[in-house]
Design an enzyme around this catalytic site. Structure first.
Site, short mmCIF file in Angstrom:
data_model
loop_
_atom_site.label_atom_id
_atom_site.label_comp_id
_atom_site.label_asym_id
_atom_site.label_seq_id
_atom_site.Cartn_x
_atom_site.Cartn_y
_atom_site.Cartn_z
N ASP A 24 0.80 -1.24 0.00
CA ASP A 24 0.00 0.00 0.00
C ASP A 24 0.83 1.29 0.00
O ASP A 24 0.46 2.27 0.68
CB ASP A 24 -0.95 0.01 1.21
CG ASP A 24 -1.93 -1.15 1.20
OD1 ASP A 24 -1.89 -1.94 0.26
OD2 ASP A 24 -2.72 -1.27 2.15
N LYS A 128 -6.61 -4.89 -3.04
CA LYS A 128 -7.24 -5.52 -1.86
C LYS A 128 -8.30 -4.59 -1.26
O LYS A 128 -8.05 -3.39 -1.12
CB LYS A 128 -6.16 -5.89 -0.83
CG LYS A 128 -5.37 -4.72 -0.27
CD LYS A 128 -4.20 -5.27 0.52
CE LYS A 128 -3.51 -4.32 1.42
NZ LYS A 128 -4.26 -3.45 2.29
N CYS A 161 -2.08 -2.43 7.90
CA CYS A 161 -2.03 -3.37 6.78
C CYS A 161 -0.80 -4.29 6.81
O CYS A 161 -0.89 -5.45 6.40
CB CYS A 161 -2.12 -2.60 5.47
SG CYS A 161 -3.73 -1.83 5.28
N1 TIU Z 1 -2.66 0.36 4.35
C1 TIU Z 1 -3.12 0.66 5.57
O1 TIU Z 1 -2.44 0.53 6.57
N2 TIU Z 1 -4.41 1.18 5.65
C2 TIU Z 1 -4.86 1.99 6.65
O2 TIU Z 1 -6.02 2.39 6.66
N3 TIU Z 1 -3.96 2.37 7.61
C3 TIU Z 1 -4.13 3.26 8.61
O3 TIU Z 1 -3.25 3.36 9.46
N4 TIU Z 1 -5.22 4.03 8.62
#
Ligand code: TIU
Length: 220
Positions: A24, A128, A161
């Protein structure tokens, strides 16, 4: 067998059966004016991960390892975004118009991977809908088809994530190593605790190392 200096003990792996998973590294989390910032976070805390991630990515490519990128996000009609997720944070952010397009929607600039770490030909991109990269995706099938048994994880955020994916992978039998300077959080105390939880109890979820140790094992 190669080894990476790691905690709680050295991590043994074969490059041919190891994948680098970049989690991500999207504008929406790493750059200003995206989802992360709309949730009230200081995204500059994640910027420090970009340079080490670039170095590990280059080393993995040089070592001819499988590289996989993930992106968190949803279909434009949001039919794959569960109501519980849509309204988290006390407000609806996902799907609303932001400066980089609709927040966390596939096809929008905010949803895409930052240019510094952009995938090249032959590197699968896994879209995802959840926090974990195994939830409702074909990641497991891609790993099995490529004979992968070990995963090196980089990306954001450490306790969300990255941690969820590490736990999903560990329960599926993969040996998981997290590069601590290549993962970041909006909350330094969560970052530290999330890494400590992974390596506790004799690597109950996996191993922790850093970009320098990983690179020196990949491209000695
Ligand atoms: N990729 C990921 O960690 N998504 C989130 O929403 N992370 C947050 O810390 N908000």
């Amino acid at each position: 067998m190669k080894h990476i200096e790691a905690q709680p003990f050295n991590y043994a792996f074969e490059p041919a059966s190891t994948a680098l998973v970049m989690i991500d590294m999207q504008h929406d989390f790493v750059k200003p004016r995206g989802f992360g910032e709309m949730l009230g976070n200081d995204v500059s805390l994640l910027e420090a991960t970009v340079q080490p991630c670039m170095r590990v990515l280059a080393a993995a490519r040089q070592a001819r390892m499988l590289v996989i990128h993930t992106r968190e996000g949803h279909r434009p009609d949001l039919s794959d975004c569960l109501p519980a997720k849509l309204t988290r944070g006390g407000k609806t952010f996902i799907g609303t118009q932001g400066p980089m397009g609709r927040i966390l929607v596939r096809g929008e600039k905010g949803h895409d991977i930052i240019s510094e770490l952009y995938p090249i030909a032959g590197e699968p991109v896994v879209d995802k809908p959840g926090k974990g990269a195994f939830c409702q995706t074909d990641l497991h099938m891609i790993l099995q088809a490529n004979g992968i048994r070990s995963l090196i994880l980089c990306g954001v955020t450490t306790e969300v994530c990255v941690n969820t994916t590490a736990r999903e992978a560990n329960d599926r039998g993969f040996e998981v190593l997290i590069a601590e300077d290549c993962v970041g959080s909006y909350f330094p105390e969560f970052h530290r605790a999330a890494l400590d939880m992974i390596k506790a109890q004799g690597a109950i979820v996996g191993w922790i190392s850093d970009s320098r140790s990983i690179i020196s094992a990949l491209v000695p």
